[in-house]
Design an enzyme around this catalytic site. Sequence first.
Site, PDB file in Angstrom:
ATOM      1  N   HIS A 192       0.837  -1.216   0.000  1.00 21.08           N
ATOM      2  CA  HIS A 192       0.000   0.000   0.000  1.00 21.08           C
ATOM      3  C   HIS A 192       0.867   1.260   0.000  1.00 21.08           C
ATOM      4  CE1 HIS A 192      -3.255  -2.694   1.121  1.00 21.08           C
ATOM      5  NE2 HIS A 192      -2.825  -2.859   2.349  1.00 21.08           N
TER       6      HIS A 192
ATOM      7  N   ASP B 103      -5.038  -9.255   0.094  1.00 17.09           N
ATOM      8  CA  ASP B 103      -5.076  -8.569   1.385  1.00 17.09           C
ATOM      9  C   ASP B 103      -6.222  -9.033   2.286  1.00 17.09           C
ATOM     10  OD1 ASP B 103      -4.705  -6.785   3.430  1.00 17.09           O
ATOM     11  OD2 ASP B 103      -4.834  -4.968   2.249  1.00 17.09           O
TER      12      ASP B 103
HETATM   13 ZN    ZN Z   1      -2.383  -5.742   4.927  1.00 16.02          ZN
END
Ligand code: ZN
Length: 452
Positions: free
Chosen positions: A268, A319
Amino acid sequence: MNTLHVTHALLSTGWAENVRISIDAAGTVSKIETDIAGANSGCLLPGMANLHSHAHQRAMAGLAERAGSTDDSFWTWRKIMYQFLQAIQPEQLHAIAAQLYVEMLKSGYTRVAEFQYLHHQPSGQHYDNPAEMSLQTLQAARETGLGMTNLPVHYQFGGFGEQPLGQQQQRFANDPELFLRIVEELQHASANDANVVTGMAAHSLRAVGKQGLSTILASLQKDSALPVHIHIAEQTKEVNDCIAWSGLRPVEYLLDNFKVDQHWCLIHATHMSESETRAVAGSGAVVGICPATEGNLGDGFFNAVEYLKAGGQFGIGSDSHISVSPSEELRWLEYGQRLLHRSRNVLAGGYERSTGRTIFDKAVAGGAQACGHNSGAIAVGKRADFIVLDTNHPLLCERSGDELLDSWIFSGNSNAVRDVCVGGKHVIQGGHHAQEAAIADRFKSTLKTLRN
Ligand code: ZN
């Protein structure tokens, strides 16, 4: 000697037809021949690594979609996730992970980087073996045949500046010494297993201290480098908190304080300035993008155009597992950029280039690099981690070359993955896993217990 013989294949040298691949007993590609008659229909592709997974979150996928009384955000989602994970016991994590890993294989992932921070009992007391929870996910990967890069997570603090952990974070807590014991246990459990790599993760700059992480890295990288992953800049609040604490943005802080190189993966890297974008691209590290989860959590858009222009590498991950599908992740990576730039074929990388081909090639290569594994291409000497798309599927019929990838990624949700091979072993055949029914039954009874 095992062979695969298909009509279409994306080799490291490009598309080829009527390709026969020979795989040795160790699971490595030993020979590639093209234009050999007698091929079966199908499109052979290098397998995709899913470079970011929290297996336990598969059990709560879809349970955080009801609006709360205040503004819903990543932080309200995290509260629900924390409540849920308090209950999970080791054998339950195994059951959840096995179901998830079958889903990953069936959708076309051949490897998972398991970013595992649920280490201890709810009180914080560790199990007899402090690596118990990560050993459960390792066992699930072996049971299903999915390749694994095991990333036990160092998580020591509750906020920037070494704040104490909260009550619900006790299950994650390790000091560097206990953390190193966990890594050692996992290295021991997977020695000589060519499908498994042991790396490590720092949860985030919020959760680790500079000195502790430096000690861990120095100890683990004494002999050779290993994959190092970190959540870096998912939320703007995280960026602002980091600036308030250190005067630097998270990526700036990381690059200034640690030697970030090709062994690192920045999960991210959503919020980067222009100079951070160029610096990460130049570092050789891989950025881990999880478009479905980032959309679900309202994170924001990754700076993909500038990053790729600067030569940056990326991979994809599922994720939180609100979607388990490499084609959907790639589609949303591109769609996010189309929405942002109000344009089409944004990541194609040049005139007349195929968007599907460009992003597939990059995600496969970046995923293998981030996982520290000798896969991610179909070539002699690489591990035999492949998927085969069904070229008789209505989505893919009358397609060839890059059109196969564009159609797989951009035309629908019906699964066209027919066969999956990991380390030369055929783990998905005709769209099915041999143990899928038993694994799904165990998952269902686990969820029943957890929800009660
Ligand atoms: Zn994560």
